[in-house]
Motif scaffolding. Structure first.
Motif, PDB file in Angstrom:
ATOM      1  N   ASP A 152       0.960  -1.175   0.124  1.00 32.92           N
ATOM      2  CA  ASP A 152      -0.191   0.171  -0.110  1.00 32.92           C
ATOM      3  C   ASP A 152       0.933   1.328  -0.182  1.00 32.92           C
ATOM      4  OD1 ASP A 152      -2.125   1.842   0.165  1.00 32.92           O
ATOM      5  OD2 ASP A 152      -2.713   1.308   2.190  1.00 32.92           O
ATOM      6  N   TYR A 153       1.639   1.459  -1.078  1.00 36.73           N
ATOM      7  CA  TYR A 153       2.420   2.519  -1.329  1.00 36.73           C
ATOM      8  C   TYR A 153       1.889   3.579  -2.342  1.00 36.73           C
ATOM      9  CZ  TYR A 153       6.585   5.534  -2.088  1.00 36.73           C
ATOM     10  OH  TYR A 153       7.313   6.465  -2.228  1.00 36.73           O
ATOM     11  N   GLU A 154       1.714   4.698  -2.278  1.00 36.27           N
ATOM     12  CA  GLU A 154       1.173   5.471  -3.446  1.00 36.27           C
ATOM     13  C   GLU A 154       2.101   6.982  -3.270  1.00 36.27           C
ATOM     14  OE1 GLU A 154      -2.892   7.477  -4.560  1.00 36.27           O
ATOM     15  OE2 GLU A 154      -2.958   5.868  -3.468  1.00 36.27           O
ATOM     16  N   GLU A 155       2.358   7.615  -4.397  1.00 35.37           N
ATOM     17  CA  GLU A 155       2.850   9.033  -4.163  1.00 35.37           C
ATOM     18  C   GLU A 155       2.139   9.852  -5.371  1.00 35.37           C
ATOM     19  OE1 GLU A 155       7.217   8.829  -6.417  1.00 35.37           O
ATOM     20  OE2 GLU A 155       6.975   8.301  -4.199  1.00 35.37           O
ATOM     21  N   GLY A 156       2.127  11.151  -5.373  1.00 36.86           N
ATOM     22  CA  GLY A 156       1.396  12.014  -6.282  1.00 36.86           C
ATOM     23  C   GLY A 156       1.424  13.054  -5.799  1.00 36.86           C
ATOM     24  N   SER A 157       0.686  14.126  -6.573  1.00 30.19           N
ATOM     25  CA  SER A 157       0.124  15.685  -6.336  1.00 30.19           C
ATOM     26  C   SER A 157      -1.166  15.750  -6.037  1.00 30.19           C
ATOM     27  CB  SER A 157       0.654  16.416  -7.576  1.00 30.19           C
ATOM     28  OG  SER A 157       0.028  16.202  -8.875  1.00 30.19           O
ATOM     29  N   TRP A 158      -1.494  16.897  -5.488  1.00 35.86           N
ATOM     30  CA  TRP A 158      -2.850  17.175  -5.093  1.00 35.86           C
ATOM     31  C   TRP A 158      -3.205  18.531  -5.152  1.00 35.86           C
ATOM     32  CZ3 TRP A 158      -3.557  19.928  -0.265  1.00 35.86           C
ATOM     33  CH2 TRP A 158      -2.649  20.073   0.610  1.00 35.86           C
ATOM     34  N   ASN A 159      -4.215  19.274  -5.345  1.00 37.81           N
ATOM     35  CA  ASN A 159      -4.590  20.470  -5.578  1.00 37.81           C
ATOM     36  C   ASN A 159      -4.805  21.419  -4.351  1.00 37.81           C
ATOM     37  OD1 ASN A 159      -4.636  19.965  -8.412  1.00 37.81           O
ATOM     38  ND2 ASN A 159      -6.784  19.361  -8.356  1.00 37.81           N
ATOM     39  N   ALA A 160      -3.802  22.013  -3.774  1.00 40.61           N
ATOM     40  CA  ALA A 160      -3.770  22.895  -2.617  1.00 40.61           C
ATOM     41  C   ALA A 160      -4.479  23.989  -2.973  1.00 40.61           C
ATOM     42  CB  ALA A 160      -2.691  22.955  -1.948  1.00 40.61           C
ATOM     43  N   SER A 161      -5.412  24.501  -1.957  1.00 37.35           N
ATOM     44  CA  SER A 161      -6.117  25.722  -2.131  1.00 37.35           C
ATOM     45  C   SER A 161      -6.212  26.406  -0.664  1.00 37.35           C
ATOM     46  CB  SER A 161      -7.587  25.540  -3.058  1.00 37.35           C
ATOM     47  OG  SER A 161      -8.010  26.891  -3.565  1.00 37.35           O
ATOM     48  N   TYR A 162      -6.839  27.452  -1.047  1.00 42.10           N
ATOM     49  CA  TYR A 162      -6.949  28.489   0.147  1.00 42.10           C
ATOM     50  C   TYR A 162      -8.508  29.177   0.245  1.00 42.10           C
ATOM     51  CZ  TYR A 162      -6.617  33.023   2.811  1.00 42.10           C
ATOM     52  OH  TYR A 162      -6.588  34.081   3.763  1.00 42.10           O
ATOM     53  N   SER A 163      -9.114  28.978   1.649  1.00 43.11           N
ATOM     54  CA  SER A 163     -10.345  29.491   1.794  1.00 43.11           C
ATOM     55  C   SER A 163     -10.250  30.017   3.097  1.00 43.11           C
ATOM     56  CB  SER A 163     -11.298  28.122   1.662  1.00 43.11           C
ATOM     57  OG  SER A 163     -11.337  27.272   2.508  1.00 43.11           O
ATOM     58  N   GLY A 164     -11.446  30.553   3.782  1.00 41.81           N
ATOM     59  CA  GLY A 164     -11.940  30.636   5.038  1.00 41.81           C
ATOM     60  C   GLY A 164     -12.859  30.023   5.574  1.00 41.81           C
ATOM     61  N   VAL A 210       2.507  14.726   3.453  1.00 37.26           N
ATOM     62  CA  VAL A 210       2.178  15.864   2.415  1.00 37.26           C
ATOM     63  C   VAL A 210       3.249  17.209   2.617  1.00 37.26           C
ATOM     64  CG1 VAL A 210      -0.351  15.477   2.347  1.00 37.26           C
ATOM     65  CG2 VAL A 210       0.487  17.109   3.998  1.00 37.26           C
ATOM     66  N   GLN A 211       3.704  17.839   1.567  1.00 43.52           N
ATOM     67  CA  GLN A 211       4.206  18.949   1.696  1.00 43.52           C
ATOM     68  C   GLN A 211       3.938  19.805   0.337  1.00 43.52           C
ATOM     69  OE1 GLN A 211       8.196  17.042   1.177  1.00 43.52           O
ATOM     70  NE2 GLN A 211       8.384  17.459  -1.086  1.00 43.52           N
ATOM     71  N   GLY A 212       4.182  21.097   0.476  1.00 41.15           N
ATOM     72  CA  GLY A 212       3.666  21.999  -0.761  1.00 41.15           C
ATOM     73  C   GLY A 212       3.642  23.483  -0.246  1.00 41.15           C
ATOM     74  N   GLY A 213       3.036  24.177  -1.060  1.00 35.68           N
ATOM     75  CA  GLY A 213       2.987  25.523  -0.909  1.00 35.68           C
ATOM     76  C   GLY A 213       1.872  26.430  -1.700  1.00 35.68           C
ATOM     77  N   ILE A 214       1.422  27.488  -1.178  1.00 36.26           N
ATOM     78  CA  ILE A 214       0.426  28.322  -1.921  1.00 36.26           C
ATOM     79  C   ILE A 214       0.877  29.796  -2.128  1.00 36.26           C
ATOM     80  CG2 ILE A 214      -1.993  28.959  -1.790  1.00 36.26           C
ATOM     81  CD1 ILE A 214      -2.790  26.416  -0.557  1.00 36.26           C
ATOM     82  N   THR A 215       0.878  30.126  -2.914  1.00 34.92           N
ATOM     83  CA  THR A 215       1.080  31.626  -3.032  1.00 34.92           C
ATOM     84  C   THR A 215      -0.167  32.551  -3.814  1.00 34.92           C
ATOM     85  OG1 THR A 215       3.526  31.453  -3.575  1.00 34.92           O
ATOM     86  CG2 THR A 215       2.569  33.681  -4.091  1.00 34.92           C
ATOM     87  N   LEU A 216      -0.662  33.389  -2.842  1.00 36.60           N
ATOM     88  CA  LEU A 216      -1.885  33.869  -3.239  1.00 36.60           C
ATOM     89  C   LEU A 216      -1.767  35.188  -4.088  1.00 36.60           C
ATOM     90  CD1 LEU A 216      -3.775  34.013   0.209  1.00 36.60           C
ATOM     91  CD2 LEU A 216      -4.122  32.416  -1.835  1.00 36.60           C
ATOM     92  N   THR A 217      -2.552  35.807  -4.877  1.00 36.70           N
ATOM     93  CA  THR A 217      -2.417  36.917  -5.729  1.00 36.70           C
ATOM     94  C   THR A 217      -3.538  37.769  -5.287  1.00 36.70           C
ATOM     95  OG1 THR A 217      -3.641  36.101  -7.433  1.00 36.70           O
ATOM     96  CG2 THR A 217      -1.379  36.046  -7.771  1.00 36.70           C
ATOM     97  N   ASN A 218      -4.571  37.203  -4.525  1.00 34.34           N
ATOM     98  CA  ASN A 218      -5.480  38.075  -3.722  1.00 34.34           C
ATOM     99  C   ASN A 218      -6.201  37.241  -2.842  1.00 34.34           C
ATOM    100  OD1 ASN A 218      -8.117  39.120  -3.585  1.00 34.34           O
ATOM    101  ND2 ASN A 218      -8.081  40.401  -5.258  1.00 34.34           N
ATOM    102  N   ASN A 219      -6.616  37.544  -1.671  1.00 35.31           N
ATOM    103  CA  ASN A 219      -7.099  37.117  -0.394  1.00 35.31           C
ATOM    104  C   ASN A 219      -8.572  36.750  -0.551  1.00 35.31           C
ATOM    105  OD1 ASN A 219      -7.302  35.696   2.040  1.00 35.31           O
ATOM    106  ND2 ASN A 219      -6.812  37.943   3.211  1.00 35.31           N
ATOM    107  N   GLY A 220      -9.321  37.428  -1.661  1.00 34.36           N
ATOM    108  CA  GLY A 220     -10.639  37.272  -1.826  1.00 34.36           C
ATOM    109  C   GLY A 220     -11.392  37.744  -0.756  1.00 34.36           C
ATOM    110  N   VAL A 277      -8.135  30.911   8.501  1.00 29.81           N
ATOM    111  CA  VAL A 277      -7.682  30.196   7.142  1.00 29.81           C
ATOM    112  C   VAL A 277      -7.706  28.721   7.081  1.00 29.81           C
ATOM    113  CG1 VAL A 277      -5.221  30.017   5.998  1.00 29.81           C
ATOM    114  CG2 VAL A 277      -5.834  32.271   6.666  1.00 29.81           C
ATOM    115  N   ARG A 278      -8.147  28.492   5.984  1.00 29.73           N
ATOM    116  CA  ARG A 278      -8.389  26.909   5.759  1.00 29.73           C
ATOM    117  C   ARG A 278      -7.358  26.553   4.498  1.00 29.73           C
ATOM    118  NH1 ARG A 278     -14.497  25.283   7.132  1.00 29.73           N
ATOM    119  NH2 ARG A 278     -14.398  25.614   9.260  1.00 29.73           N
ATOM    120  N   LEU A 279      -6.574  26.023   4.542  1.00 29.46           N
ATOM    121  CA  LEU A 279      -5.795  25.182   3.309  1.00 29.46           C
ATOM    122  C   LEU A 279      -6.181  23.965   2.934  1.00 29.46           C
ATOM    123  CD1 LEU A 279      -2.336  26.534   4.357  1.00 29.46           C
ATOM    124  CD2 LEU A 279      -3.878  27.783   2.991  1.00 29.46           C
ATOM    125  N   THR A 280      -7.052  23.746   1.740  1.00 27.45           N
ATOM    126  CA  THR A 280      -7.851  22.782   1.338  1.00 27.45           C
ATOM    127  C   THR A 280      -7.492  21.801   0.614  1.00 27.45           C
ATOM    128  OG1 THR A 280      -8.879  23.942  -0.340  1.00 27.45           O
ATOM    129  CG2 THR A 280      -9.962  24.315   1.966  1.00 27.45           C
TER     130      THR A 280
END
Length: 147
Positions: free
Chosen positions: A13-25, A51-61, A67-70
């Motif tokens: 049961d080994y798996e690796e991949g990417s996922w769609n990190a996003s930002y919300s409130g 998990v590891q990663g990062g998010i850079t905003l251009t507008n907080n909305g 803050v919820r990173l989703t």
């Protein structure tokens, strides 16, 4: 076992991949939110997810509240107040100097929240009002999932 023999079943049961990190409130709406870049990877071995990663905003909305990173790739099976670390930039923390910034995960939720401490004060979740339009979140943490 003596530690020298390996079974072919150890990493079934080994798996690796990417996922769609996003930002919300925790309140409000996306509004004019913009993400300038994101990258998130995971490794799952049995029930353990890293998990590891990062998010850079251009507008907080138009988000408010905490803050919820989703978008976590698997649903956590427990709640923990410090699953790993989060580095931030362009965040104006309320109160005194910040001691550390950790990751708070909640059972059965596919989001996580950055949480920080102040000297001689209780921990607090990062608020959307503290994040500039160009806020940055870099993270690495682990958790377990039910399957």
């Amino acid at each position: 076992a003596d530690g020298t023999t390996m079974s072919s079943e150890i990493l079934d049961d080994y798996e690796e991949g990417s996922w769609n990190a996003s930002y919300s409130g925790s309140s409000g709406s996306e509004g004019s939110m913009g993400i300038g870049g994101w990258g998130a990877k995971y490794t799952k071995i049995g029930k353990l997810v890293v998990v590891q990663g990062g998010i850079t905003l251009t507008n907080n909305g138009d988000w408010g509240g905490q803050v919820r990173l989703t978008g976590l790739p698997f649903t956590p099976d427990f709640t923990t107040a410090h699953a790993g670390t989060c580095e931030t930039a362009q965040v104006n923390f309320s109160g005194g100097s910040v001691g550390n910034i950790g990751i708070y995960i909640t059972s059965s939720q596919t989001y996580f929240r950055p949480r920080y401490t102040h000297d001689n004060s209780a921990a607090a979740m990062v608020q959307c009002s503290e994040v500039s339009d160009t806020g940055i979140f870099e993270f690495m943490f682990s958790y377990t999932t039910a399957s």
